[in-house]
Design a protein around this motif. Structure first.
Motif: not given
Length: 180
Positions: A136-146
């Protein structure tokens, strides 16, 4: 003298995801084990100095995650330059929460609003993430950080990502190696 650029940042997500804790960690370098629940909307700001000497004022709008306050959130998303979608990685429902809040952001954001997905409380979970969450994170194409508000992991990096975005109305559209 250059004027200080202002970037409106709205922080959204479920109640208990750690939105206020993230902001407190960033603004005050502290962590409260039992913070007060945000009622409605809370506003804070911080001026950060970038490596190129430019100053950016981050307007930080902390939204309440409870259902009864959700009708307030769309108005703040509409005028934001950045939406931080905070999910609690230790919550079994984090995927559903991500999908719900991403839908709210996408429905209400402007063409110029960037979304950054923040997987918070990474200190409470093992290194492995569910394939569904990763997809889902990949599909959004938004930046991601933990991040971890408690241990301060990636707090500075998160807000560097925000402050160093190439906002079209700012004089400098490309900032190299941005850390404040």
């Amino acid at each position: 003298m250059d004027t200080i650029k202002t970037v409106k940042v709205v922080v959204v997500g479920e109640s208990g995801a750690g939105k206020t804790a993230l902001l407190t960690s960033f603004l005050e370098n502290s962590f409260e084990t039992d913070p007060l629940t945000t009622i409605g909307i809370d506003f804070k700001h911080k001026i950060v100095q970038l490596n190129d000497g430019q100053s950016i004022r981050l307007q930080l709008w902390d939204t309440a995650g409870q259902e009864r306050f959700r009708q307030l959130t769309p108005a703040y998303i509409r005028s934001a330059k950045v939406a931080l979608l905070v999910i609690d990685l230790s919550d079994d429902n984090c995927v559903e929460n991500l999908v719900r809040w991403k839908g709210i952001i996408d429905k209400n954001k402007s063409d110029f609003t960037a979304t950054i997905i923040v997987g918070n409380k990474c200190d409470l979970v093992n290194e492995k993430r569910s394939p569904r969450l990763i997809n889902i994170i990949k599909e959004t194409k938004d930046e991601y950080i933990e991040t971890s508000a408690k241990t301060r992991k990636n707090i500075k990096e998160l807000f560097s990502m925000v402050a160093c975005r190439p906002f079209p109305e700012h004089k400098t559209s490309q900032i190299v190696l941005c850390m404040f």
